[in-house]
Design a protein around this motif. Structure first.
Motif, PDB file in Angstrom:
ATOM      1  N   THR A  22       0.851  -1.188   0.000  1.00 27.01           N
ATOM      2  CA  THR A  22       0.000   0.000   0.000  1.00 27.01           C
ATOM      3  C   THR A  22       0.887   1.239   0.000  1.00 27.01           C
ATOM      4  O   THR A  22       1.758   1.375   0.852  1.00 27.01           O
ATOM      5  CB  THR A  22      -0.907   0.023   1.248  1.00 27.01           C
ATOM      6  OG1 THR A  22      -1.665  -1.175   1.295  1.00 27.01           O
ATOM      7  CG2 THR A  22      -1.826   1.241   1.228  1.00 27.01           C
ATOM      8  N   PRO A  23       0.685   2.136  -0.960  1.00 28.33           N
ATOM      9  CA  PRO A  23       1.533   3.338  -0.991  1.00 28.33           C
ATOM     10  C   PRO A  23       1.282   4.238   0.218  1.00 28.33           C
ATOM     11  O   PRO A  23       0.172   4.276   0.746  1.00 28.33           O
ATOM     12  CB  PRO A  23       1.115   4.046  -2.282  1.00 28.33           C
ATOM     13  CG  PRO A  23      -0.062   3.330  -2.817  1.00 28.33           C
ATOM     14  CD  PRO A  23      -0.273   2.083  -2.026  1.00 28.33           C
ATOM     15  N   LEU A  24       2.324   4.921   0.641  1.00 27.72           N
ATOM     16  CA  LEU A  24       2.178   5.885   1.722  1.00 27.72           C
ATOM     17  C   LEU A  24       1.342   7.055   1.226  1.00 27.72           C
ATOM     18  O   LEU A  24       1.463   7.468   0.078  1.00 27.72           O
ATOM     19  CB  LEU A  24       3.541   6.395   2.183  1.00 27.72           C
ATOM     20  CG  LEU A  24       4.474   5.366   2.808  1.00 27.72           C
ATOM     21  CD1 LEU A  24       5.824   6.000   3.117  1.00 27.72           C
ATOM     22  CD2 LEU A  24       3.864   4.776   4.062  1.00 27.72           C
ATOM     23  N   ALA A  25       0.497   7.576   2.087  1.00 22.28           N
ATOM     24  CA  ALA A  25      -0.348   8.704   1.707  1.00 22.28           C
ATOM     25  C   ALA A  25      -0.367   9.715   2.836  1.00 22.28           C
ATOM     26  O   ALA A  25      -0.300   9.361   4.011  1.00 22.28           O
ATOM     27  CB  ALA A  25      -1.763   8.222   1.413  1.00 22.28           C
ATOM     28  N   SER A  26      -0.471  10.952   2.485  1.00 25.57           N
ATOM     29  CA  SER A  26      -0.536  12.021   3.476  1.00 25.57           C
ATOM     30  C   SER A  26      -1.916  12.043   4.119  1.00 25.57           C
ATOM     31  O   SER A  26      -2.929  11.824   3.457  1.00 25.57           O
ATOM     32  CB  SER A  26      -0.261  13.364   2.822  1.00 25.57           C
ATOM     33  OG  SER A  26      -0.422  14.411   3.769  1.00 25.57           O
TER      34      SER A  26
END
Length: 168
Positions: free
Chosen positions: A128-132
């Motif tokens: 899962t990509p990192l997200a702000s």
């Protein structure tokens, strides 16, 4: 931000400078100084302890946060053991020694070793990509949320533009 939609009959005390969400829900408001109006100590995201210096005096009845809490401790008969910012900073360093090392980021020293075993736990790494978690950078604090310039910047960014804005 703290979720404020289900406080029930909680007694709410707001200590701040710009009357954000918490102030509207508060039973008691203690007028604190903005970051430019107080001598303060902060720790940034990399763990660096930084000192702030007062650029101007706070307006009206606003006071530096520590002085409000110190006065309140007196009224409650549980007087805190400091009378000035230097004594407070010494007490902070006694409780947490890294507060005595100003403008140093732990782990930034090339000779430093970091014990990675204290972080997280073993297992597969998620794809899962990192997200702000920040939905609008221009409204990340009460001072920005109270600013007409920041509102204009936010509106421009949300509209996909790149117009310049300036403040005097």
């Amino acid at each position: 931000e703290l979720p404020t939609n289900d406080l029930g009959d909680t007694f709410v005390v707001y200590l701040g400078s710009h009357g954000d969400q918490g102030a509207h829900l508060a039973d008691v408001i203690l007028p604190g100084a903005a970051y430019t109006e107080k001598n303060a100590t902060w720790v940034n995201m990399e763990g660096r302890v930084q000192l702030g210096q007062m650029a101007s005096f706070p307006p009206g009845d606003a006071r530096e946060d520590w002085t409000i809490l110190r006065a309140l401790s007196d009224v409650l008969g549980m007087t805190l053991p400091y009378d000035n910012i230097d004594q407070l900073r010494a007490a902070m360093a006694e409780d947490a020694p890294h507060f005595d090392t100003i403008d140093y980021a732990p782990g930034a020293d090339s000779a430093a070793t970091v014990d990675l075993s204290v972080f997280g736990e073993s297992g597969a790494i998620s794809d899962t990509p990192l997200a702000s978690t920040i939905s609008d950078f221009y409204f990340t604090n009460p001072i920005a949320r109270a600013s007409q310039i920041m509102a204009a910047c936010s509106a421009e960014k949300m509209a996909g533009g790149q117009a310049a804005a300036a403040a005097e």
